[in-house]
Design a protein around this motif. Structure first.
Motif, PDB file in Angstrom:
ATOM      1  N   GLY A 236       0.799  -1.218   0.000  1.00  0.00           N
ATOM      2  CA  GLY A 236       0.000   0.000   0.000  1.00  0.00           C
ATOM      3  C   GLY A 236       0.827   1.261   0.000  1.00  0.00           C
ATOM      4  O   GLY A 236       0.611   2.164   0.791  1.00  0.00           O
ATOM      5  N   VAL A 237       1.820   1.334  -0.884  1.00  0.00           N
ATOM      6  CA  VAL A 237       2.688   2.509  -0.865  1.00  0.00           C
ATOM      7  C   VAL A 237       2.057   3.713  -1.550  1.00  0.00           C
ATOM      8  O   VAL A 237       2.624   4.797  -1.538  1.00  0.00           O
TER       9      VAL A 237
ATOM     10  N   PRO B 132       6.498   3.744   4.024  1.00  0.00           N
ATOM     11  CA  PRO B 132       5.812   4.192   2.810  1.00  0.00           C
ATOM     12  C   PRO B 132       4.298   4.088   2.886  1.00  0.00           C
ATOM     13  O   PRO B 132       3.743   3.289   3.638  1.00  0.00           O
ATOM     14  N   GLY B 133       3.651   4.910   2.058  1.00  0.00           N
ATOM     15  CA  GLY B 133       2.227   4.804   1.775  1.00  0.00           C
ATOM     16  C   GLY B 133       1.338   4.794   2.983  1.00  0.00           C
ATOM     17  O   GLY B 133       1.477   5.619   3.887  1.00  0.00           O
ATOM     18  N   ARG B 134       0.455   3.825   3.048  1.00  0.00           N
ATOM     19  CA  ARG B 134      -0.555   3.856   4.088  1.00  0.00           C
ATOM     20  C   ARG B 134       0.009   3.437   5.444  1.00  0.00           C
ATOM     21  O   ARG B 134      -0.667   3.515   6.451  1.00  0.00           O
ATOM     22  N   HIS B 135       1.270   2.988   5.468  1.00  0.00           N
ATOM     23  CA  HIS B 135       1.901   2.670   6.754  1.00  0.00           C
ATOM     24  C   HIS B 135       2.591   3.876   7.372  1.00  0.00           C
ATOM     25  O   HIS B 135       3.181   3.783   8.432  1.00  0.00           O
ATOM     26  N   PRO B 181      -2.701   9.880   5.763  1.00  0.00           N
ATOM     27  CA  PRO B 181      -2.135   9.149   6.890  1.00  0.00           C
ATOM     28  C   PRO B 181      -2.439   9.873   8.197  1.00  0.00           C
ATOM     29  O   PRO B 181      -2.457  11.096   8.262  1.00  0.00           O
ATOM     30  N   ASN B 199       0.030  14.308   1.674  1.00  0.00           N
ATOM     31  CA  ASN B 199       0.658  13.225   0.927  1.00  0.00           C
ATOM     32  C   ASN B 199       2.164  13.130   1.130  1.00  0.00           C
ATOM     33  O   ASN B 199       2.902  12.802   0.216  1.00  0.00           O
ATOM     34  N   LEU B 202       4.026   9.960   0.174  1.00  0.00           N
ATOM     35  CA  LEU B 202       4.465   9.701  -1.201  1.00  0.00           C
ATOM     36  C   LEU B 202       5.985   9.720  -1.314  1.00  0.00           C
ATOM     37  O   LEU B 202       6.597   8.879  -1.964  1.00  0.00           O
ATOM     38  N   SER B 205       7.392   6.604   0.067  1.00  0.00           N
ATOM     39  CA  SER B 205       7.184   5.487  -0.853  1.00  0.00           C
ATOM     40  C   SER B 205       8.317   5.464  -1.868  1.00  0.00           C
ATOM     41  O   SER B 205       8.944   4.437  -2.120  1.00  0.00           O
ATOM     42  N   VAL B 209      11.221   2.564  -2.088  1.00  0.00           N
ATOM     43  CA  VAL B 209      11.249   1.700  -3.271  1.00  0.00           C
ATOM     44  C   VAL B 209      12.551   1.904  -4.045  1.00  0.00           C
ATOM     45  O   VAL B 209      13.220   0.942  -4.430  1.00  0.00           O
TER      46      VAL B 209
END
Lengths: 563, 270, 449
Positions: A236-237, B132-135, B181, B199, B202, B205, B209
Motif C-alpha cells: 500500500g505505498v 511508505p504509503g498507508r503505513h 495518513p 501526501n 508519497l 514510498s 522503493v
C-alpha cells in the motif's frame, strides 16, 4: 582474423549423421541442453501448450457469450476467463512464440553460426519462462485473476483475486524475454561468419534484431511497472492510489510504454517469416530488400512513441492525444511499405501454393484488415467512439492473430521439415489453413460490426440487439478450434508417418536449408557458403531426391573468388 | 592461425571462432544488459520526476527527514568502491590474481559499509514511522537532539533557517487526500506556523522503493564479487581471460552510478 | 450501405444503417463523417491489395518447367512512391479526425452542467438543484457539460448514440460535452472494465423536448418534499371554498396569512366553479409559503381539530427544516383531512431512492438472493451475525449506520465483497428515513400475504 581456406563449401548432407535430436539421449540431455535448437523446440512445445490453454479459455468465454445473459458461468468466472485468456495468450504464447520458439531455432542457422552467443543465458531464459508459467498456473489455481490482462490500477490493487502471483509471473516472463533479446542482438552483431554482411542477412534476422531492440528497451519498463504494482498491492505505498497522492493513470502510461512496443515484439518476427516464405514460394528474389529491412527497424523505433493512443479517453490532455495520434499514423507507413513490397515480390513470380504460402496469403488478407482498421483507432474522433468496444477486440485479433499466429503457422509448416526432418501431408496442411482462415473471419468480423454499434468489451451481459453477432462469433470460434485440431493432427501425424524430409524441400536459398534436416548438433559440418539469401538461380532441382541443391558452378565461383 | 581447428583455445567456448569474438560478444552482452538495468531504474526515475513535478512541496518538506551526512558518506564509499573495482580489472588484465583478490575484498568491504549505513538509516526511518504509503505514521516524541533522522525538521532547522512555506503556485493541483495518513497531528503543526503538506507519505514510498531496489542491486553485486573472488583465488584470471571481472566491474559501476543520481535527488532537495 | 442484400439486411439496424448506430448529437454527425472517410479509403486499399494478391495467384501460378525471368530486385522510384502515398493518406486522415476531435473536445462556454458520479456498478447524476438520479435527463435544446468523478475505481462514460466516451478516474474530474439533436432515450454504458457488475453498469440518457426537462426535474426533486404539489390536491374546490369563506380558526388563519396576490386570486374566484389551473397553482404556492414558515400550531387554533398520533409524535421531536415543514403539512391535513394528501409517500420515495438515487438495487436484491450485499427481503427486524462474532438486530439505527459507515458492521460472509461506499453527505436524513420506511414496508419485509 586471417583468411582461411575452407576445404569444401556447403558439403552436401548425406543424411546419415547424427542430428541434434539424436546426438544425445535422455531427459537430462534436454533439461541441461545448451543447443539453441533443442531450446527452441522446448519453447515450441511450451508455447503451443499455452496456446491450447489460452484457446480453451477463449472457447469457454465464447460459449458463455452465446446468450445475452448467463449461459454456462457466472460474471466473476467470465471475468477471470477473459483475463486468463488474454494473459496466457499475450505473455505465454505470442510474445515468446515466434522469437523464442522459432527465432531460437532458426536465427543461428540462418546466420551460419554454431549457436547463440550465450547458450547458458538462452537456457536460463527458458527456465525463467517455465517459472513464469508456473506462477501463472499458480494464479489460476489460487482462484484466478479478474483484472483483465492489462492489470489496470486501481482495480488491480483492490480486487480479491490472485493478482500478485500473476504479475510476478509476468515479471519473470519479462526477464525471460530480455534474455532472449540480449542473445539475439549479440548473436546477430558478433557471430556472423565470414561473408555474412548485414545486407546478406535474411530479412527474418533483421526482424528478429528489431524485435530484440524492443525487448531490450521496453520489457524492463514492464518489469518495473509490475514490480510497482506488486509493491502497491502488498504494501500500500500509494503509487497509484489517488487517496495517497498517487495517480492511477500513471500506471497506464507505464504499462503501455511497454505494451505498445510489445505488439511489435509479436508482429515484427511475423513479418520476417512472411518475407522468408513469400520469396521462395514465388520463385523470385524478394523485392525491395533494404526497404523491408529498414522498415523493421523504423517500426521498432517508432513503436516507442505511440503508447498514448491507448489512452485517448483516459483523461490524458487533448494536446498529448493529438501528438500521439500523429505519431501513431507514422507507424502505418513502414507497415504499408512492407505489404507493397511483398505484393511486388509476387508480381511476375511463379507462385507455388503450398501450405506455408497459403498461410502467408491469409496473413496478408487478415493483417490488411487489422492494419486498416487501426486507422480508425489512431484517428482521434473515431477512436473516442470505438475505444474499449468489440471493434478494438476485433482489431487486435486481426493484427495479433491474423498477423503473428498466421505467420507462426506459416513458419511452422515452412520449417517443420527442418525442425523434425519429416514432411507433412500437403493437402491436410492446406485444409487446416483454409479452416483457420474461415473460422477466424467468422469469429472476428462480426465483432467489428458490434463494436461500431457500441458493444463495450468485457461485458458479461449484453443488450439483445448484439445477440446474432455474438452467436456468429461463437460458431466461428468452434470452426477456428477445429482448424487448429487439423493443424495438430497434420503435424503430429507427420512425425510418425511422414516422408523423410530432404535438406531443402522448398528450394529456399537461406542458409538453414543447406544443412541436413534435422540439422546436426553444431548446425554446419563446414562453414556454409554465404550467398544472396533470395537468389534462387544458384539452386538446381534434383528430381531423384526431391530436393534442391547448390549448383556446382556456384561453389566453384565462390571458391575461385576466395582463392 | 586457422579459426576452426579442433584444438581451440581453452578459454574460448566451442561456438566462438576466436578469443576476440568471444570477448567482444561478452562485453556487448553486458552492455545490453546494463541498458535494461538503466531502463528498469528509468521507470522509477520517471515516477520520481512526475510526482516531484506534481507535489514539489512534499519533496521539499520530506527530504529534510533524510540524513545528508550519512547519505554523503555512502556516496563516497561507493565511489571509492568503483575505483577499487576498476583496479581489480586492471590486476586481472595483468594476471595478478592476488591483487584481484585484494581489490575485490576492499570493494566487498565498501559494499558492506554502504549497506550497513543504509541499515542504520532504514532503522531510523522505521523507528520514526517514516514508512511508505498507508503505513506512514510519523512520531515526533524523540525530538531534541536525539537523532537527526527523527527530529522534526521544523525544530531542527531552528530560527536561523525557518522552513519556508511553499508559495501557492508550488502547491499540488490535486485536492487534498480524502483519507490521508494519521498521526502527524496536522492541526497542531499548522497552528505553530509549520505547514505540513498533504501526501508526505508519497516521498517515503519513493525513497523506500528506489533505495530498496538499489540495495537489492548492491546485494546482487556482492554475490557477483564473491564469485569473482573465488575464481581469482584459484588464479583463473589472466590477460586472455578477464572478461568476467570486466563485466562484474561494469555492473558495479552502474550500481554506483544509480546511487550517484539517487543521492542528490532524494537527500539534497532542500 | 449493403442493406439491399437480403442476408445482410437482416443484420442491419432498424434505421437501415449498417455500421454506426443511431446518431443523436452534433458531434455524432462529425464522427460519422470521419468514419465514412476512413472507411472508404480503407475499403479502397483493402480491395486493391486483395485484388492484386488474388490476381497474382491466378496469373502467376507456378507450372512445371517454368522458371522466373530475371527482374529488378528493387526500384527506388517505386519505393518512394509507395512510401509517399500512405504518408499523404494518413496525414489527411489525421487532420480530418483531429478537426472533428477538437469540436467534440472543447465545450461551449454556456453549457449546462450536470455532475456525474461513477461507482461500482452504478451511474449517478447530480442536477444543479441537488437532485440525484440514476438516469441522465437533459434538455434537448442546450449544450450539456458532464463533470465526472469516481467514488472508487476507473469507469468510463460511453454514450454510443453521441459517439462519446471518457474515463471517470478517482482523484480527478473529467469532462465531456454534447448537444443532442434528437429527443428520446439512448443507452449509456460503462466502457472501462470495473469488476463483477461491469456489464450491468448501464443506464439511459433521456433527451427532453423543450420545457420537458425542467418539468421532469421539478417533479422528480419534489418527490421527498413535504410541500404541496398539484397532484396532491384531492379536492381543490373544497379547499378554495374553505379558504375563501371558512369560519373555523384554521381557515381564518390561512386567509389572514395570504399574500396580496393570494387574496386577490381567491376574491376573484366565484366560489362554486371548479378552480382552473392558475388558481390551483396559486393556492399551492400560498399554502407552501405557510408550510415553510414557522410552526402553525397553536393550542387555541387547533382546539377543535383531532390531531393524529403521527402528527403528535413528530411534534414532540421539535422538528427543524423539512421535518418542520412536514409537521405543518400534517397539522393542516388534520384540519382539512379530505382536501389534500398528508405528504409524500415515504415508502414510494424510499423505493425511488433504492432503485435510483441511492443505487442500492445494484447490490441488494428484494427477492432473497444474496448479491454483492445481503438481500433486503425480510431483513428488517431480523437478527444477523456480523463479521467479528457480534449479533445485531436490524433496526432503524443499524440501517442508518450501515448507510453512513458501511464498513463498520458487516454481515457475516460479506467481508470479501464489501465494496459499498459511504453515503454520508450524499443522502439526507429524510432520504435515509425514506429508505427505512421502504425496508419496513410490507413488500420488503415479506409480510404481504
Amino acid at each position: 582474423m586471417t583468411t582461411s581456406l575452407p576445404v569444401e563449401h556447403g558439403a552436401e548432407p548425406t543424411g546419415t549423421e547424427d542430428n541434434y535430436l539424436t546426438c544425445d539421449r535422455g531427459i537430462k540431455s534436454w533439461i541441461f541442453t545448451l543447443d539453441h535448437k533443442r531450446i527452441g523446440v522446448m519453447y515450441l512445445i511450451f508455447t503451443m501448450g499455452s496456446f491450447l490453454l489460452g484457446g480453451v479459455f477463449a472457447l469457454l468465454l465464447r460459449t458463455e457469450l452465446l446468450t445475452p445473459q448467463k449461459t454456462i458461468m457466472d460474471a466473476d468466472t467470465y471475468n477471470q476467463m477473459f483475463t486468463l485468456h488474454g494473459a496466457v495468450m499475450v505473455f505465454l504464447f505470442i510474445i515468446p512464440g515466434i522469437p523464442a520458439a522459432m527465432g531460437n531455432f532458426v536465427l543461428p542457422i540462418m546466420l551460419g553460426a554454431k549457436d547463440m552467443a550465450f547458450p547458458r543465458l538462452n537456457l536460463a531464459s527458458l527456465y525463467l519462462y517455465v517459472l513464469g508459467a508456473v506462477f501463472a498456473v499458480l494464479a489460476i489455481a489460487m482462484g484466478g485473476v479478474d483484472t483483465g490482462w492489462t492489470f489496470y490500477t486501481p482495480y488491480s490493487t483492490e480486487t480479491n483475486t490472485a493478482v500478485i502471483p500473476m504479475t510476478i509471473g509476468a515479471f519473470i516472463l519479462g526477464f525471460s524475454s530480455v534474455f532472449t533479446g540480449i542473445n539475439f542482438i549479440v548473436t546477430v552483431q558478433k557471430l556472423r561468419p565470414k561473408g555474412m554482411t548485414w545486407f546478406k542477412m535474411p530479412l527474418m534476422l533483421w526482424s528478429l534484431y528489431a524485435t530484440a531492440i524492443i525487448q531490450i528497451l521496453a520489457t524492463p519498463v514492464l518489469g518495473i511497472t509490475l514490480l510497482l504494482l506488486i509493491i502497491e498491492r502488498a504494501l500500500g505505498v500509494g503509487i497509484f492510489d489517488p487517496a495517497l497522492g498517487g495517480d492511477p493513470v500513471l500506471y497506464q502510461h507505464f504499462f503501455w510504454f511497454y505494451s505498445h512496443p510489445a505488439v511489435y515484439i509479436m508482429i515484427l518476427p511475423a513479418m520476417g517469416i512472411i518475407s522468408e516464405i513469400i520469396s521462395p514460394f514465388s520463385r523470385k528474389h524478394i523485392f525491395g530488400y533494404t526497404f523491408i529491412a529498414f522498415s523493421s527497424i523504423a517500426i521498432a523505433l517508432l513503436s516507442f512513441l505511440v503508447w498514448g493512443h491507448h489512452m485517448f479517453t483516459s483523461t490524458q490532455s487533448p494536446l498529448a492525444s493529438t501528438i500521439f495520434s500523429a505519431l501513431t499514423f507514422s507507424v502505418a507507413i513502414p507497415s504499408a511499405v512492407k505489404v507493397f513490397n511483398w505484393l511486388a515480390t509476387m508480381f511476375r513470380g511463379r507462385l507455388v501454393l503450398k501450405t506455408p504460402m497459403l498461410w502467408v496469403l491469409g496473413f496478408i488478407f487478415l493483417f490488411g484488415i487489422g492494419g486498416l482498421t487501426g486507422l480508425f483507432l489512431g484517428a482521434l474522433a473515431t477512436d473516442i467512439h470505438v475505444h474499449d468496444t468489440y471493434f478494438v477486440v476485433a482489431h487486435f485479433h486481426y493484427t495479433m492473430f491474423g498477423g503473428p499466429v498466421m505467420a507462426m503457422m506459416g513458419g511452422l509448416f515452412y520449417w517443420w521439415p527442418k525442425f523434425f526432418g519429416r514432411m507433412y501431408k500437403e493437402n491436410w496442411g492446406r485444409l487446416s489453413a483454409l479452416l483457420v482462415f474461415t473460422g477466424f473471419n467468422l469469429t472476428f468480423f462480426p465483432q467489428f460490426i458490434m463494436g461500431i454499434r457500441g458493444m463495450p468489451r468485457r461485458y458479461f451481459n449484453y443488450p439483445e440487439k448484439f445477440e446474432i453477432f455474438h452467436q456468429l462469433s461463437t460458431i466461428g470460434s468452434y470452426v477456428l478450434a477445429f482448424g487448429f485440431l487439423v493443424v495438430f493432427f497434420t503435424l503430429v501425424h507427420s512425425l510418425f508417418r511422414g516422408k523423410k524430409a530432404p535438406a531443402n524441400p522448398w528450394g529456399s536459398a537461406t542458409l538453414e536449408w543447406r544443412c541436413p534436416s534435422p540439422p546436426p548438433h553444431e548446425n554446419f559440418i563446414e562453414p556454409p557458403l554465404v550467398t544472396d539469401p533470395y537468389d534462387f538461380s544458384i539452386l538446381e532441382y534434383d528430381e531423384a531426391s526431391d530436393c534442391y541443391h547448390l549448383k556446382p558452378s556456384a561453389k566453384l565461383a565462390e571458391d575461385g573468388e576466395v582463392a | 592461425m586457422s579459426d576452426h581447428e579442433p584444438d581451440h583455445n581453452p578459454h574460448v567456448a566451442h561456438h566462438y571462432e576466436t578469443e576476440k569474438q568471444q570477448f567482444e560478444s561478452g562485453k556487448l552482452g553486458m552492455w545490453v544488459f546494463l541498458v535494461t538495468e538503466i531502463l528498469l531504474f528509468g521507470g522509477l526515475f520517471c515516477w520520481y520526476a512526475i510526482y516531484r513535478a506534481n507535489h514539489p512541496e512534499v519533496f521539499i518538506y520530506a527530504s529534510r527527514y533524510l540524513d545528508k551526512v550519512l547519505g554523503g558518506i555512502n556516496t563516497i564509499i561507493l565511489i571509492c568502491s568503483s575505483l577499487t573495482m576498476a583496479w581489480a580489472v586492471r590486476a586481472a588484465q595483468m594476471g595478478n590474481n592476488k591483487l584481484v583478490v585484494r581489490m575485490i575484498l576492499v570493494t566487498l568491504l565498501c559494499a558492506c559499509g554502504f549497506l550497513g549505513i543504509k541499515a542504520v538509516e532504514y532503522n531510523h526511518k522505521l523507528n520514526a514511522g517514516l514508512t511508505p504509503g498507508r503505513h506512514y505514521a510519523p512520531r515526533h516524541e524523540e525530538q531534541a537532539g536525539a537523532d537527526p533522522a527523527v527530529v522534526d525538521p521544523a525544530s531542527a532547522a531552528g530560527d536561523a533557517n525557518p522552513p519556508v512555506a511553499p508559495p501557492d503556485d508550488d502547491k499540488s493541483l490535486i485536492a487534498p487526500a480524502a483519507r490521508g495518513p494519521e498521526g502527524l497531528n496536522l492541526g497542531e503543526e499548522k497552528a505553530q506556523g509549520e505547514q505540513v503538506p498533504d501526501n508526505v507519505a508519497l516521498f517515503f514510498s519513493i525513497y523506500w522503493v528506489m533505495t530498496g531496489l538499489h540495495g537489492l542491486h548492491v546485494l546482487a553485486g556482492m554475490g557477483v564479487m564473491i564469485w569473482l573472488l573465488l575464481r581469482a583465488k584459484r588464479g583463473e584470471f589472466g590477460p586472455h581471460n578477464f572478461l568476467a571481472v570486466d563485466c562484474g566491474a561494469l555492473y558495479w559501476h552502474v550500481v554506483d552510478l544509480v546511487w550517484i543520481f539517487l543521492f542528490p535527488l532524494l537527500y539534497l532537495i532542500d | 450501405m449493403a442493406n439491399d442484400m437480403t442476408g445482410i439486411s437482416m443484420l442491419a439496424q432498424s434505421d437501415g444503417r449498417f455500421w454506426m448506430p443511431d446518431a443523436a448529437s452534433t458531434s455524432a454527425a462529425e464522427v460519422d463523417w470521419v468514419f465514412s472517410f476512413i472507411f472508404w479509403i480503407s475499403a479502397f486499399f483493402f480491395a486493391l491489395i486483395v485484388f492484386l494478391m488474388l490476381f497474382f495467384v491466378i496469373r502467376y501460378r507456378w507450372r512445371k518447367g517454368q522458371e522466373t525471368k530475371a527482374m529488378p530486385n528493387s526500384n527506388l522510384t517505386i519505393e518512394i512512391i509507395w512510401t509517399a502515398i500512405p504518408f499523404l493518406v494518413v496525414a489527411t486522415i489525421f487532420w480530418v479526425a483531429f478537426r472533428a476531435y477538437m469540436k467534440l473536445t472543447v465545450p461551449p462556454s454556456n453549457a449546462y452542467e450536470i455532475q456525474v458520479v461513477g461507482q461500482k456498478w452504478k451511474w449517478l447524476f447530480e442536477y444543479p438543484n441537488g437532485w440525484v438520479d440514476d438516469r441522465l435527463h437533459v434538455p434537448g435544446d442546450r449544450a450539456i457539460l458532464l463533470t465526472m468523478r469516481s467514488e472508487d475505481i476507473i469507469h468510463s462514460m460511453f454514450i454510443p448514440a453521441f459517439r462519446l466516451k471518457m474515463d471517470v478516474v478517482p482523484g480527478r474530474y473529467s469532462k465531456i460535452w454534447f448537444k443532442a439533436t434528437k429527443n428520446g432515450t439512448f443507452d449509456i454504458y460503462c466502457a472501462e472494465y470495473c469488476g463483477t457488475g461491469h456489464s450491468d453498469m448501464t443506464t439511459q440518457i433521456v433527451v427532453h423536448a423543450p420545457g420537458g426537462y425542467e418539468r421532469w426535474l421539478r417533479e422528480a426533486s419534489s418527490l421527498l418534499s413535504p410541500t404541496l404539489r398539484i397532484q396532491d390536491l384531492t379536492d381543490a374546490a373544497a379547499l378554495a371554498r374553505k379558504i375563501k369563506s371558512g369560519t373555523d380558526p384554521v381557515s381564518e388563519f390561512i386567509r389572514t396569512s395570504l399574500t396580496d396576490a393570494g387574496t386577490a386570486g381567491i376574491n376573484a374566484w366565484n366560489g362554486s366553479s371548479e378552480p382552473n389551473d392558475a388558481l390551483k397553482a396559486l393556492l399551492i404556492s400560498e399554502i407552501n409559503t405557510i408550510l415553510k414558515g414557522a410552526s402553525i400550531y397553536d393550542p387555541e387554533r387547533f382546539a377543535s381539530v383531532t390531531v393524529a398520533a403521527e402528527t403528535a409524535a413528530l411534534m414532540e421531536k421539535n422538528p427543524e427544516g423539512e421535518d418542520q415543514v412536514q409537521l405543518n403539512r400534517f397539522l393542516l391535513s388534520d384540519a382539512m383531512p379530505d382536501f389534500f394528501t398528508r405528504g409524500p409517500d415515504m415508502v414510494e420515495a424510499g423505493r425511488y431512492i433504492y432503485e435510483r438515487k441511492g443505487g442500492c438495487a445494484s447490490c441488494h436484491t428484494l427477492d432473497g438472493n444474496a448479491n454483492v450485499g445481503p438481500s433486503f427481503l425480510g431483513i428488517y427486524g431480523r437478527s444477523r451475525d456480523l463479521e467479528g462474532g457480534e449479533t445485531i438486530t436490524v433496526d432503524e439505527n443499524y440501517i442508518r449506520q450501515s448507510i453512513i459507515e458501511p464498513q463498520a458492521k458487516v454481515v457475516l460472509g460479506y467481508k470479501d465483497r464489501s465494496v459499498m461506499p459511504t453515503y454520508k453527505g450524499r443522502l439526507s436524513d429524510r432520504e435515509i428515513g425514506a429508505i427505512i420506511s421502504f425496508m419496513k414496508s410490507a413488500e420488503v419485509t415479506g409480510n404481504e400475504k
